[in-house]
Design an enzyme around this catalytic site. Structure first.
Site, PDB file in Angstrom:
ATOM      1  N   GLU A   1       0.959  -1.068  -0.101  1.00 17.41           N
ATOM      2  CA  GLU A   1       0.056  -0.004   0.018  1.00 17.41           C
ATOM      3  C   GLU A   1       0.900   1.239  -0.054  1.00 17.41           C
ATOM      4  OE1 GLU A   1      -2.448   2.452  -0.785  1.00 17.41           O
ATOM      5  OE2 GLU A   1      -3.604   0.670  -0.185  1.00 17.41           O
TER       6      GLU A   1
ATOM      7  N   VAL B   1     -17.356   9.148 -17.298  1.00 16.21           N
ATOM      8  CA  VAL B   1     -17.432   7.568 -17.177  1.00 16.21           C
ATOM      9  C   VAL B   1     -19.021   7.026 -17.436  1.00 16.21           C
ATOM     10  CG1 VAL B   1     -16.878   5.431 -16.324  1.00 16.21           C
ATOM     11  CG2 VAL B   1     -15.244   7.360 -16.311  1.00 16.21           C
TER      12      VAL B   1
ATOM     13  N   SER C   1      -6.880   2.641  -4.013  1.00 14.77           N
ATOM     14  CA  SER C   1      -5.792   3.194  -3.506  1.00 14.77           C
ATOM     15  C   SER C   1      -4.661   3.745  -4.393  1.00 14.77           C
ATOM     16  CB  SER C   1      -4.887   2.000  -2.456  1.00 14.77           C
ATOM     17  OG  SER C   1      -5.555   1.822  -1.360  1.00 14.77           O
TER      18      SER C   1
ATOM     19  N   ASP D   1     -12.971  -0.593  -2.069  1.00 14.36           N
ATOM     20  CA  ASP D   1     -12.483  -1.660  -2.978  1.00 14.36           C
ATOM     21  C   ASP D   1     -13.401  -2.718  -2.960  1.00 14.36           C
ATOM     22  OD1 ASP D   1     -10.570  -0.156  -3.644  1.00 14.36           O
ATOM     23  OD2 ASP D   1      -8.938  -1.477  -3.119  1.00 14.36           O
TER      24      ASP D   1
ATOM     25  N   GLY E   1     -22.911  12.501 -16.685  1.00 19.42           N
ATOM     26  CA  GLY E   1     -22.851  13.391 -15.476  1.00 19.42           C
ATOM     27  C   GLY E   1     -22.269  12.565 -14.409  1.00 19.42           C
TER      28      GLY E   1
ATOM     29  N   ASP F   1       1.187   4.141  -3.031  1.00 16.55           N
ATOM     30  CA  ASP F   1       0.754   5.542  -2.744  1.00 16.55           C
ATOM     31  C   ASP F   1       2.074   6.478  -3.163  1.00 16.55           C
ATOM     32  OD1 ASP F   1      -1.552   4.887  -1.677  1.00 16.55           O
ATOM     33  OD2 ASP F   1      -0.914   5.026   0.506  1.00 16.55           O
TER      34      ASP F   1
END
Length: 750
Positions: free
Chosen positions: A323, A591, A549, A419, A612, A327
């Site tokens: 993680e 999207v 993440s 997630d 939208g 990041d």
């Protein structure tokens, strides 16, 4: 102990002049505090373990017997199957008491004013000292809480610099005395779980001062939001996609191209924070490998350990290194490099002593440290948990106070939306029976969202799956990798979090733009699919890694670039986004396809992407250069800083080779002073990786459009330029490559 945390003792000089009201002082006297007649007041922290009673049926000659059961106070209230017993008094508990802010309505009005053009407060962000003076609990209120904890038997009592959190070490006995609740424990998955079985209370005299108490449970806690994929071959490159657009993983340095950074500057003048826990050594080592492989400058890294009471264990948690690597490397690659990268690392019990365990108290303390430091302009949080659990334990209330201070100070927290699709509360777990995936043990129509993404004072970032042509954007859908092995033998859904908060009201900007009544997430989105995610170095090897993440760090890198362009003058941007995005659709990749649930027996559950804003990807993914042009208008309109000062050219010496490197598309500059009477002058390069081109100019910088000689042999770094009887002067040499180049030898000789 962090140097910014001060230890308080009863009668300390810090509060020697703060006289408590007589009634409060009497209420907190040793006799009245521990007396059975104490009048208790509720806080925002409720039972983590809910007691339920059931009666066993009576049998011949035996009456019915009442049995006690426990359920977890999270969405769905699952029953604890294991034996629950009193928590041993030898168990060290490190608590964080969150105190209520003063003038809360005034604070919300200020946050709106500081982000409203034309308002006298516009752009005049508060300093931590100014925030403390107006909105933090008073010294007298803090001392009242400190005295109560000390008189109840707590030790190592410390207070955060902004007066909003009080930390202390205790045990189940001191918890019972101070908070009128009982601690219980059970073992699940080989690990000890513990929690309070009743509401957390304080003496009536502290009612209105204490908001919540964290650290009393570990049954509901933050977890990382990344999805580790397969190892990536060292020979793999992004740019092998089909012309119609393909889904492949990319090194983080590709995201500026995919999302069209164009001429948007790097984030060279903006400091970024990351909330983590444990030791950061492996993450820093892998970050150095990444920048070296990408021929980027080393990152200016700072680690701020955030202690909690006497919890000082910062051992490595290997399970979470993925993680922190995701990041830091994604932020670095997307931003092009930041001014400084600060890891706010909570004390970690996962690899340390059994009495030092990570709880939400430590994570909230890390958020707060980033705020009281007020150095990082943008802070990444790739963590989350079931919103119901967080709300019931009081963590949500404490986190909201921290994020409100950040917004008042002009800081932006970016939070991954989750997630597990719409099934945050269950961890997205499913079971498989005869090859058919079935829901268990919950209803597929029961949706949940992740905290702290639901806070009204953070940017919640959802996930997409992006397709590319080379390193150019080709399309995007809502991220949903479907149901797959979670790595622990269980099946779970991997999809973008999104939906409606059960507890947070819609902020004004969502009420106006969406007509929403509750906080709705996410706000925007970026790539998160494991199939199209980032190639991250972990232990020196590259892996494909996805999850929201990844999406949140991409936004952090993007917004850090924008803050540098705007001289760090933009405040918390949510109200601007919801005001301007609908009328500027070209700024976004909207999207419009995909879903964040499952299909079962002919029914599709979850939310669908749509034109939208929607509950899967928010407004979609911003185009960096267009977002930058729009967001600049949100700042104070000072002239933008468009680029870092160019480095001085490397001075060559006759016949002495130097080694150079650079990221894709970059140029490295060199000079060589050539004396009069020189017969032959040669510049040459060799070795390393890449495909460099050499440009030479006399007495001014060399480039493709300004040179007296050049060498550009394809597919090689072996380049050479030779000039006969050159005129005396300073010769400038530029070495450039369309791809990353490393270890290239550069030499000038006459």
């Amino acid at each position: 102990m962090s140097s910014s945390i001060r230890t308080l003792k009863a009668g300390s000089h810090a509060f020697g002049k703060a006289l408590l009201p007589a009634a409060l002082a009497f209420a907190l006297s040793p006799l009245s505090v521990h007396a059975t007649t104490t009048a208790w007041a509720s806080t925002g922290s409720h039972a983590a373990l809910l007691i339920t009673q059931s009666a066993a049926p009576a049998t011949a000659g035996a009456p019915a017997v009442a049995a006690t059961h426990y359920t977890l106070n999270v969405r769905g209230k699952p029953q604890v199957q294991e034996l629950v017993t009193p928590l041993e008094n030898t168990k060290k508990l490190q608590v964080a008491v969150s105190l209520n802010l003063r003038n809360a309505d005034q604070l919300q009005a200020f946050i709106k004013s500081v982000n409203t053009p034309g308002n006298p407060a516009y752009g005049k962000f508060l300093t931590p000292a100014q925030f403390k003076a107006t909105y933090s609990p008073t010294d007298a209120q803090v001392q009242a809480v400190v005295a109560h904890l000390q008189q109840s038997g707590f030790s190592n009592v410390t207070v955060s610099p902004n007066n909003t959190l009080v930390f202390a070490d205790g045990n189940p006995a001191t918890v019972a005395t101070a908070f009128n609740t009982t601690m219980k424990t059970y073992t699940h998955g080989g690990k000890q779980r513990f929690g309070n079985d009743g509401d957390v209370m304080v003496p009536q005299a502290l009612s209105g001062i204490v908001g919540s108490v964290m650290g009393l449970q570990n049954v509901s806690q933050k977890h990382t939001l990344s999805h580790l994929g397969a190892e990536v071959s060292t020979q793999a490159t992004a740019g092998t996609q089909a012309s119609g657009g393909s889904t492949v993983t990319h090194p983080p340095t590709d995201f500026p191209g995919i999302y069209d950074a164009g001429s948007t500057p790097t984030a060279f003048n903006t400091t970024v924070g990351i909330i983590t826990w444990g030791d950061m050594s492996q993450t820093q080592s892998d970050l150095a490998v990444m920048t070296s492989a990408a021929a980027m400058s080393p990152v200016n890294v700072k680690v701020v350990p955030v202690t909690l009471g006497s919890a000082v264990d910062f051992s490595d948690d290997p399970d979470s290194d993925t993680e922190w690597n995701l990041d830091s490397q994604s932020i670095t690659g997307t931003s092009g490099g930041v001014k400084q990268l600060i890891f706010y690392a909570a004390a970690n019990g996962k690899g340390g002593p059994a009495d030092e365990e990570l709880t939400d108290a430590g994570i909230t303390a890390a958020y707060n440290q980033a705020v009281v430091d007020d150095v990082a302009k943008v802070i990444n949080v790739s963590l989350g948990e079931d919103e119901t659990g967080s709300n019931q334990t009081g963590t949500q209330q404490a986190d909201d106070a921290v994020f409100a201070q950040a917004a008042a100070q002009g800081q932006t927290f970016s939070v991954a939306s989750g997630d597990q699709g719409v099934y945050i509360a269950t961890g997205g777990d499913f079971e498989t029976n005869a090859g058919v995936v079935l829901p268990s043990p919950f209803s597929l129509s029961s949706y949940s969202v992740s905290e702290p993404a639901t806070s009204p004072n953070v940017i919640a970032v959802g996930g997409t799956e992006v397709s590319t042509n080379g390193t150019a954007w080709a399309g995007e859908v809502a991220w949903n990798d479907g149901i797959a092995d979670a790595g622990d033998g269980n099946n779970r859904i991997w999809a973008t979090g999104g939906g409606k908060s059960l507890f947070e009201s819609a902020p004004a900007w969502q009420q106006t733009a969406l007509g929403a009544t509750t906080r709705s997430v996410p706000d925007i989105s970026y790539d998160a699919s494991t199939f199209t995610g980032a190639q991250i170095f972990i232990g020196g090897k590259r892996y494909g890694v996805g999850g929201t993440s990844l999406a949140s760090p991409i936004f952090v890198g993007v917004f850090a670039r924008i803050q540098t362009y705007a001289n760090n003058s933009i405040g918390f941007p949510a109200s601007f986004m919801y005001r301007d995005f609908p009328s500027n659709p070209a700024v976004l990749h909207d999207v419009t396809s995909g879903n964040n649930g499952v299909s079962y027996q002919g029914t599709t559950y979850g939310y669908n992407a749509a034109t939208g804003w929607d509950y899967t990807t928010g407004y979609g993914s911003p185009d960096i250069s267009k977002f930058n042009a729009l967001a600049y208008t949100w700042g104070d309109h000072t002239p933008p800083t468009t680029a870092p000062p160019p480095p001085a050219p490397v001075v060559l010496k006759d016949g002495v080779a130097v080694t150079t490197q650079g990221p894709a598309g970059s140029s490295q500059q060199f000079t060589l002073v050539v004396p009069a009477g020189t017969a032959t002058l040669t510049f040459r390069t060799s070795g390393g990786s890449g495909d460099v081109t050499v440009y030479v100019q006399r007495n001014s910088a060399a480039s493709a459009s300004s040179n007296i000689a050049m060498s550009a042999h394809p597919n090689t770094n072996t380049e050479s330029v030779t000039m006969r009887t050159p005129a005396a002067g300073t010769y400038y040499v530029t070495v450039t490559s369309p791809s990353v180049f490393t270890g290239v030898s550069v030499e000038g000789l006459y």
